[in-house]
Design an enzyme around this catalytic site. Sequence first.
Site, PDB file in Angstrom:
ATOM      1  N   ASP A 115      62.527 -21.368 -16.125  1.00  0.00           N
ATOM      2  CA  ASP A 115      63.537 -21.380 -17.196  1.00  0.00           C
ATOM      3  C   ASP A 115      64.734 -20.522 -16.759  1.00  0.00           C
ATOM      4  O   ASP A 115      64.590 -19.555 -16.021  1.00  0.00           O
ATOM      5  CB  ASP A 115      62.898 -20.799 -18.457  1.00  0.00           C
ATOM      6  N   HIS A 135      59.275 -16.116 -23.910  1.00  0.00           N
ATOM      7  CA  HIS A 135      59.913 -14.842 -24.282  1.00  0.00           C
ATOM      8  C   HIS A 135      59.037 -13.982 -25.192  1.00  0.00           C
ATOM      9  O   HIS A 135      59.379 -12.823 -25.444  1.00  0.00           O
ATOM     10  CB  HIS A 135      61.244 -15.097 -24.999  1.00  0.00           C
ATOM     11  N   HIS A 178      66.339 -18.502 -18.413  1.00  0.00           N
ATOM     12  CA  HIS A 178      66.247 -17.176 -19.015  1.00  0.00           C
ATOM     13  C   HIS A 178      65.021 -16.447 -18.461  1.00  0.00           C
ATOM     14  O   HIS A 178      64.048 -17.078 -18.057  1.00  0.00           O
ATOM     15  CB  HIS A 178      66.172 -17.296 -20.539  1.00  0.00           C
ATOM     16  N   ASP A 217      66.769 -25.441 -18.803  1.00  0.00           N
ATOM     17  CA  ASP A 217      68.105 -24.966 -19.164  1.00  0.00           C
ATOM     18  C   ASP A 217      68.902 -24.449 -17.969  1.00  0.00           C
ATOM     19  O   ASP A 217      70.042 -24.011 -18.136  1.00  0.00           O
ATOM     20  CB  ASP A 217      68.052 -23.939 -20.305  1.00  0.00           C
TER      21      ASP A 217
END
Length: 371
Positions: free
Chosen positions: A178, A141, A180, A266
Site C-alpha cells: 500500500d 493501519h 501508505h 493506491d
Amino acid sequence: MTRRTGLVWNERFMWHEQGRYAGILPADFPLQPGRHHENPETKRRLKNLLDASGLSEQLTPIKARPITREELRRVHTADYLDQLDAGNLLPAAQAGLDAPYTKGSVDIAKLAAGGCLAAIEAIFEGQVDNAYALVRPIGHHAEPDLGKGFCLYSNAALAARHAQAKYGVKRVALIDLDVHHGNGAERVFWRDPSVLTISLHQELWFPPDSGGLEDIGEGQGQGYNLNIPLPAGCGFGAYQAAFERVVLPALENFEPELVIVPCGYDAGAQDPLGRMILHGEAFRWFIRELRGIADRFAGGRLLVTHEGGYNENTVPFMGLAVFEELSGIDSGVVDPHRDIFVNMHGHELLMHQEAVIATAASLARDIRKLQ
Ligand code: ZN
C-alpha cells in the site's frame, strides 16, 4: 502452471459505512456531503471484473466467519475491543485517527478479519495453494489499541498470528505494498523477530511522521522491521529496484514459511490518495516475485489481503493482474489503461529515489533466518 487460488468475499463487506463524509472529511458546511474515499466501489468493481472476466468461477470460494475475541486478543488490547463493540451500537463512532464507522460495522469488520483467518486455514489445510482476501474494512493501519486510516482490526497481522498459533509457523513475512505506511504490523511485531515486516510506501504520507528508515524494531525484533519510504512520484523502476535490492534479499535471508501481502493499489497512477504512478503490470511483477519466494521457502503459501486503492476505474485491473498471477490463469482481459500508464514518463529509477533504496538495502543485509 495453474494453482488453486482461494477467494474470500462476502457481500456484507460492502455494507460497512463511515457515515456522512466527503473524501476523507466529515461533510458539514461548507463541505457538501459526498462519499468517503474508502467506499465499496473499488472493491465491488474488482469483484465484478473477476465475475465478468470469468476468473472468479475458476477460484476456490473461502467462506468468511466472524473472528473470535480470543483471536482478536492476539493483536488487540481488551480496552480497544470493548471500545469498538460499544461503538457498534451507536449510529456513528470513531475508532481513533481517521477510522469512522457506523452501526453494525464492527460485525462486518469481525467477518472481514475472520475471513483472513479462514484463508490461512484453507491454505494450511491444503484446500488452496494461495488466497486473496477481498475484504472491507481494510486493516493495515489498525494498531493494537487504536484504529487508524479507515482500519478497525489489523487483518494481516491477525492472519500471521493465527498461522503461528494454530499451525506452529515459525517465520512469517509481511510485505505491505500500500502507498501508505504499514504502521499496524510494525507496531504489533516491533519486538518480535518471528514476523519480518516490510513496508514500501510514500515517505511522510500517512500516518503522519510514520515509516522512517530508522524504525527497525527494538529488542529481539531489532532489524526485523524494514521501511522503504519512497519519495513521491516513483514509478515501476524505483519499485523494481527496491524489490531487487531490499525486499527480495531480505526475504531470502529470512526464509519465511508463510508470505502475507497487505496489498493496496493506491500507489497506482491517478489514485486520489497517493502520488506514485504504478500500473497493473507492476503489481503482476510484484506478485510473481513474491510467489517465487513463497515457492522457494514456504511451500507456495501466500495470502494477499486487500488494503487501500481509491481509483474505481483502475483498481479492478490492478487487482485482476494480482489474481491472474496468483492463480496462473490468464483471464484474457487486457487492461485498457495499460499502454497509457506503462508509457508514462517517470518509470525510470532516479538518483534521489536510489538513495533511499541504498540505505534500506544495507539494513536488509543484517536479516538472518531464526530457528
Ligand atoms: Zn493506503
